[in-house]
Design a protein around this motif. Structure first.
Motif, PDB file in Angstrom:
ATOM      1  N   ARG A  88       0.838  -1.215   0.000  1.00 39.32           N
ATOM      2  CA  ARG A  88       0.000   0.000   0.000  1.00 39.32           C
ATOM      3  C   ARG A  88       0.864   1.253   0.000  1.00 39.32           C
ATOM      4  NH1 ARG A  88      -3.059  -3.681   2.973  1.00 39.32           N
ATOM      5  NH2 ARG A  88      -1.967  -3.212   4.929  1.00 39.32           N
ATOM      6  N   GLN A  89       1.984   1.213   0.736  1.00 42.97           N
ATOM      7  CA  GLN A  89       2.895   2.357   0.737  1.00 42.97           C
ATOM      8  C   GLN A  89       3.506   2.555  -0.645  1.00 42.97           C
ATOM      9  OE1 GLN A  89       3.925   4.698   3.506  1.00 42.97           O
ATOM     10  NE2 GLN A  89       4.204   5.585   1.471  1.00 42.97           N
ATOM     11  N   ALA A  90       3.846   1.462  -1.301  1.00 45.70           N
ATOM     12  CA  ALA A  90       4.428   1.562  -2.646  1.00 45.70           C
ATOM     13  C   ALA A  90       3.446   2.213  -3.608  1.00 45.70           C
ATOM     14  CB  ALA A  90       4.837   0.184  -3.157  1.00 45.70           C
ATOM     15  N   LEU A  91       2.174   1.833  -3.537  1.00 49.01           N
ATOM     16  CA  LEU A  91       1.179   2.436  -4.422  1.00 49.01           C
ATOM     17  C   LEU A  91       1.020   3.921  -4.113  1.00 49.01           C
ATOM     18  CD1 LEU A  91      -0.862   2.114  -6.678  1.00 49.01           C
ATOM     19  CD2 LEU A  91      -2.556   1.408  -4.970  1.00 49.01           C
ATOM     20  N   ASP A  92       1.012   4.278  -2.835  1.00 49.79           N
ATOM     21  CA  ASP A  92       0.949   5.693  -2.469  1.00 49.79           C
ATOM     22  C   ASP A  92       2.163   6.445  -3.018  1.00 49.79           C
ATOM     23  OD1 ASP A  92      -1.418   5.267  -1.131  1.00 49.79           O
ATOM     24  OD2 ASP A  92      -0.505   5.211   0.865  1.00 49.79           O
ATOM     25  N   ASP A  93       3.343   5.821  -2.920  1.00 51.77           N
ATOM     26  CA  ASP A  93       4.562   6.453  -3.429  1.00 51.77           C
ATOM     27  C   ASP A  93       4.477   6.663  -4.937  1.00 51.77           C
ATOM     28  OD1 ASP A  93       5.595   6.422  -0.869  1.00 51.77           O
ATOM     29  OD2 ASP A  93       6.886   4.676  -1.200  1.00 51.77           O
ATOM     30  N   VAL A  94       3.992   5.654  -5.650  1.00 53.08           N
ATOM     31  CA  VAL A  94       3.866   5.769  -7.106  1.00 53.08           C
ATOM     32  C   VAL A  94       2.888   6.879  -7.470  1.00 53.08           C
ATOM     33  CG1 VAL A  94       3.023   4.586  -9.182  1.00 53.08           C
ATOM     34  CG2 VAL A  94       4.552   3.396  -7.602  1.00 53.08           C
ATOM     35  N   ASN A  95       1.778   6.943  -6.795  1.00 44.56           N
ATOM     36  CA  ASN A  95       0.796   7.992  -7.101  1.00 44.56           C
ATOM     37  C   ASN A  95       1.359   9.376  -6.832  1.00 44.56           C
ATOM     38  OD1 ASN A  95      -1.424   6.501  -8.105  1.00 44.56           O
ATOM     39  ND2 ASN A  95      -2.001   5.875  -6.044  1.00 44.56           N
ATOM     40  N   ALA A  96       2.103   9.538  -5.745  1.00 44.73           N
ATOM     41  CA  ALA A  96       2.730  10.831  -5.462  1.00 44.73           C
ATOM     42  C   ALA A  96       3.780  11.165  -6.513  1.00 44.73           C
ATOM     43  CB  ALA A  96       3.353  10.803  -4.072  1.00 44.73           C
ATOM     44  N   TYR A  97       4.564  10.169  -6.893  1.00 46.34           N
ATOM     45  CA  TYR A  97       5.586  10.337  -7.924  1.00 46.34           C
ATOM     46  C   TYR A  97       4.950  10.781  -9.238  1.00 46.34           C
ATOM     47  CZ  TYR A  97       9.357   8.738 -11.115  1.00 46.34           C
ATOM     48  OH  TYR A  97      10.331   8.642 -12.088  1.00 46.34           O
ATOM     49  N   LEU A  98       3.865  10.122  -9.632  1.00 51.17           N
ATOM     50  CA  LEU A  98       3.189  10.479 -10.876  1.00 51.17           C
ATOM     51  C   LEU A  98       2.578  11.872 -10.800  1.00 51.17           C
ATOM     52  CD1 LEU A  98       1.460   7.097 -11.747  1.00 51.17           C
ATOM     53  CD2 LEU A  98       3.461   8.101 -12.826  1.00 51.17           C
ATOM     54  N   ALA A  99       2.102  12.235  -9.640  1.00 47.95           N
ATOM     55  CA  ALA A  99       1.579  13.594  -9.481  1.00 47.95           C
ATOM     56  C   ALA A  99       2.677  14.614  -9.740  1.00 47.95           C
ATOM     57  CB  ALA A  99       0.989  13.774  -8.086  1.00 47.95           C
ATOM     58  N   GLY A 100       3.906  14.312  -9.296  1.00 44.57           N
ATOM     59  CA  GLY A 100       5.032  15.196  -9.568  1.00 44.57           C
ATOM     60  C   GLY A 100       5.384  15.243 -11.040  1.00 44.57           C
ATOM     61  N   VAL A 101       5.388  14.087 -11.684  1.00 48.70           N
ATOM     62  CA  VAL A 101       5.653  14.035 -13.130  1.00 48.70           C
ATOM     63  C   VAL A 101       4.641  14.886 -13.880  1.00 48.70           C
ATOM     64  CG1 VAL A 101       5.666  12.552 -15.171  1.00 48.70           C
ATOM     65  CG2 VAL A 101       6.752  11.765 -13.056  1.00 48.70           C
TER      66      VAL A 101
END
Length: 932
Positions: free
Chosen positions: A235-248
């Protein structure tokens, strides 16, 4: 509407003459005036915030890294135009290329104090006087990106976990947006629709989509599985990916409105240079899986090739009969050669994929019946003449695809053998040379994350290879077999097969691509459809008959439908709360399902672990050959719905802690670990490291500079000349050579061996090799002598089949080798061991695991000598232009250029050639002085 720009992005952007055809002078003025770069953040005035606190850095200034050509992989259209017309470079686009190239000239007198002349200081943080810029991406208050003056590497510091990952995504897009976009389209099989129908683009998307023909539902299912299987970390990994994509995506929006997006979007017609019309699509979570599938296929997916193995076995049995032919085949396969150099050399055994005593379920094709499954259909326009249909390739040739993944090296020495008492490591991956580079550097500091190093563009939510607070880690491609080939028996028609006795329809997956006409190069519009038939046993790759029955050969890999699973292992490696020692490191990389050798060093310990989901095969199944798609021969507890099975436990993977030293150059991992590619015999490029590091350890007092020197010296060595040529010269026996041409050649080759057998320049920057004639002679001689030595005994058909399993040569200039020309990586794939074993046998010297018979001269020393002298004379008579015929980079006869490394353009910026070095692309030099 503006004219649509040329679309062969991976090839055509190098031609400056094309630009005026689709950009008017007014447009160029606008672009040069306003699109050179985004509005810069304030440069350091002495009071700017640091990118990361130096607290938590236990390396004591002894961590270094390098990643050519440079950190900046994005260029505006104006910068691309200026580069193409005048050779000017955007800031930080190639500032790491010079130091990287110069090590080949400066390593022999290297001291520890000089290491950062050729590497970057990889300490955490940025000293205040070295801060080039500071920004709060998208105005966020919980993350800061600081870039240093020397390299422009982003140092991302977050107060919140979300902000940290948002900053990582924003920085990634700043540095690699175009490349990220290219590879998410490659992974989805849609590069030509995105970037044009050039042959290079078609080849890329076809190569990867055949192995991972995923639907959107498949991509999403992989995310759901990875998250569900990993609990809180998932779940943390998915949150990290979503935050990362928001930055992209925030950067995409900012660069779009500010008009400083990568210029390739204009050149491919996605954006209008004048009106700014057009869009750059936002990234989504499934794009990450598409990206991961490309990287996994390139570097972390060992095995396969069972059909090619079967073809050569049948050829051997046809030549010699079943019993003797099988012996001959096994001797060339060298699947558990007792003379192979090992990474775990303490004698410990790790049995895996060994030849079974009584093989069961083998499904060899009938001789001559194999054809590759067509991938491309319905070509139109320029696509109809873009190149030969890939299905026309023979199965043996196509089997080479499994050999194209091997690169990278590692040298790790225990603190017992260093003056400081602390371990030293020099290691890194060889990911090829591209502009921009596939990897990018970064530092990430935030809640639960503390790391600096390299990550693949678009997957940089975590550092994938690099350092933590008091430890470093790296990887080499291991290539152990996690792919099996199944023969599914057809029923009803060519698109139904028997699954557990029931006639079952194959799934048809299609990807349709179309591209518009281009202006600069005049190519027409075109289109085609890629089609893959999938079974429960994986995609169909070949068709044949086996025992007279019609079959389809499918390839099933353990990481298929599991491209996202490895994210958990990388998350752990970045977590200082998780990795506190070598056992924690090994536990982390056990979560990585790709086939890698992982290495670790801190101030007290070293460690090694071989990762990958190694399937537990049914008793009696020989992993080297196709087996029938029937329940008794399936992986143990295999579930086709999820492609999960039983995997060998971590203790059965080659692993070690605190061995005296470790080396790896894609060589054999450990005794009895037989799941390896062809070519792991007594002569392997891993020996170049083994010999040098072993000598250093025996002498003691190993320093960082000494270990760098060992790596750099091996990087310039010609493996054939160092480890095989002395035996060839013993057979030739200079006193027995009467022909003046051959005698002169022997003298030059002998002098080269005495001088160290390296491919080095006469002087720095001369672009002319010392021992140039000897190098030319050996480059010409090797393929001639191998053919003359082995083809008479093997016969033409078997010789050709074995050459399909393992290329004869991979010299730096060998465009025909698996890695291609100007690629740097050399000497992994070749018949070095076969020649070495055969020559020693002919000389009467001891050979462990010999070939099934003597080949050179039929085993006669005098006849062998005649063959070698005759081919040597022939080779010596070839001119440089004949040996180095020239290509798109070099004139015929230019030996140095033929070897040279080219940063292959994946966008609009190009760089100059550098001299050949056989070393990792990203590389670390580390020696930790303390531990938490």
């Amino acid at each position: 509407m503006p004219q649509r720009a040329p679309r062969n992005v991976l090839d055509r952007l190098r031609t400056p003459r094309s630009f005026p055809k689709f950009l008017g002078a007014a447009a160029i003025c606008v672009l040069v005036g306003g699109l050179l770069s985004p509005i810069s953040a304030a440069a350091d005035d002495g009071t700017a915030a640091l990118g990361a606190a130096a607290a938590g850095d236990y390396c004591g200034g002894r961590c270094s890294d390098i990643l050519p050509p440079g950190e900046n992989g994005n260029a505006t259209l104006a910068q691309i135009l200026l580069n193409q017309a005048f050779g000017t470079q955007p800031g930080h686009a190639e500032d790491q290329l010079g130091p990287y190239a110069d090590l080949a000239k400066g390593y022999s007198a290297l001291t520890d104090a000089q290491i950062n002349t050729f590497f970057n200081d990889a300490s955490f943080g940025v000293p205040s006087g070295q801060v080039a810029s500071t920004e709060k991406p998208a105005g966020r208050s919980d993350v800061t990106i600081v870039r240093d003056r020397k390299t422009g590497v982003p140092h991302i510091t977050g107060i919140t976990r979300y902000g940290t990952e948002f900053g990582a995504g924003y920085a990634a897009a700043e540095d690699r947006l175009w490349l990220m976009d290219v590879f998410r389209h490659v992974g989805r099989g849609r590069l030509t629709s995105f970037a044009g129908g050039a042959a290079a683009n078609q080849g890329l998307e076809q190569q990867f989509w055949r192995n991972a023909p995923y639907t959107e539902a498949d991509l999403q299912a992989q995310i759901d599985h990875a998250v569900a299987a990993a609990g809180d970390r998932g779940r943390q990994a998915l949150d990290d990916v979503n935050a990362y994509l928001a930055g992209v995506n925030a950067y995409i929006d900012a660069s779009d409105s500010g008009r400083y997006f990568p210029g390739e979007y204009v050149l491919t017609g996605h954006k209008d240079a004048i009106t700014n019309a057009g869009t750059i699509e936002h990234f989504k979570v499934t794009d990450m899986v598409a990206l991961a599938s490309v990287i996994g296929a390139l570097f972390g997916s060992g095995g396969g090739g069972e059909v090619g193995n079967a073809i050569s076995l049948l050829a051997a049995q046809s030549r010699y009969g079943v019993e003797q032919g099988t012996k001959v085949w096994e001797s060339f396969r060298e699947r558990n050669d007792p003379e192979a150099v090992l990474t775990v050399h303490n004698g410990e055994s790790f049995p895996y994929a060994s030849k079974p005593g009584s093989p069961q379920g083998a499904a060899l094709p009938d001789a001559g019946s194999v054809t590759q499954e067509p991938l491309v259909y319905d070509r139109t326009g320029s696509g109809a003449t873009a190149g030969a249909e890939r299905a026309s390739k023979s199965a043996a040739t196509t089997a080479l695809s499994s050999a194209r993944r091997g690169m990278s090296n590692a040298l790790v020495v225990s603190g017992k053998y260093t003056p400081s008492g602390h371990p030293i490591a020099v290691f890194g991956p060889q990911t090829g040379y591209f502009a921009p580079q596939l990897l990018m550097l970064q530092e990430i500091q935030g809640p639960g994350i503390s790391a600096r190093g390299a990550s693949f563009a678009g997957l940089s939510m975590y550092v994938e290879l690099g350092r933590g607070q008091d430890y470093s880690w790296s990887a080499t491609t291991s290539g152990q077999d996690i792919i099996d080939t199944y023969a599914v028996e057809l029923c009803q028609d060519d698109y139904h097969y028997l699954y557990h006795g029931t006639c079952t329809a194959m799934d048809k997956v299609e990807q349709k691509n179309a591209w518009s006409p281009t202006v600069a190069d005049g190519t027409a519009a075109g289109s085609y459809t890629m089609r893959v038939w999938r079974t429960k046993y994986g995609p169909v790759e070949y068709r044949a008959t086996a025992g007279g029955r019609k079959v389809a050969y499918t390839t099933l890999r353990s990481s298929y439908l599991h491209e996202a699973d490895s994210i958990i292992g990388f998350q752990m490696l970045n977590d200082p709360g998780y990795v506190k020692g070598p056992q924690d490191f090994q536990s982390a990389v056990q979560h990585i399902n790709y086939t890698f050798n992982w290495f670790y060093a801190d101030s007290q310990h070293t460690a090694y672990y071989n990762s990958g989901d190694n399937p537990v095969r049914a008793n009696g199944v020989d992993a080297d050959f196709p087996v029938w798609a029937q329940a008794p021969y399936e992986w143990r507890n295999w579930d086709p719905a999820t492609n999960t099975a039983d995997y060998t436990p971590p203790s059965q993977h080659p692993n070690s802690v605190d061995q005296d030293y470790y080396i790896s150059w894609n060589n054999k991992q450990a005794r009895d670990y037989a799941a390896a590619p062809w070519g792991e015999g007594p002569v392997h490029r891993g020996n170049l490291l083994e010999d040098r590091v072993k000598r250093l350890v025996a002498a003691g007092g190993v320093t960082r500079s000494a270990l760098v020197e060992a790596m750099a010296d091996a990087a310039l060595a010609d493996l054939r000349a160092e480890d095989v040529l002395p035996g060839l010269l013993r057979v030739v026996n200079s006193s027995a050579v009467t022909d003046p041409t051959a005698a002169a050649a022997v003298g030059k080759l002998s002098a080269w061996v005495s001088a160290g057998a390296r491919r080095t320049e006469t002087s720095s920057g001369s672009k002319t090799y010392a021992d140039a004639d000897a190098i030319r002679i050996l480059d010409a001689w090797w393929p001639l002598l191998v053919k003359a030595e082995f083809e008479p005994g093997l016969g033409s058909d078997l010789y050709t089949a074995f050459a399909g399993n393992l290329p004869v040569d991979e010299s730096p200039s060998a465009a025909h080798g698996p890695t291609g020309s100007h690629a740097g990586s050399s000497f992994q794939y070749g018949w070095w061991s076969y020649v070495d074993k055969d020559i020693r046998a002919v000389l009467g010297e001891p050979v462990q695991g010999p070939l099934a018979q003597k080949y050179c001269g039929g085993g006669s020393l005098s006849a062998c000598r005649d063959i070698l002298i005759g081919t040597l004379k022939q080779a010596a008579g070839l001119t440089a232009s004949q040996v180095y015929p020239g290509d798109d980079q070099c004139s015929a006869g230019d030996q140095w250029c033929a070897d040279s490394i080219v940063q292959r353009a994946l966008g609009g910026i190009k760089h100059g050639r550098i001299s050949w070095q056989n070393r990792p692309t990203f590389q670390q030099v580390v020696e930790y002085t303390s531990h938490r």
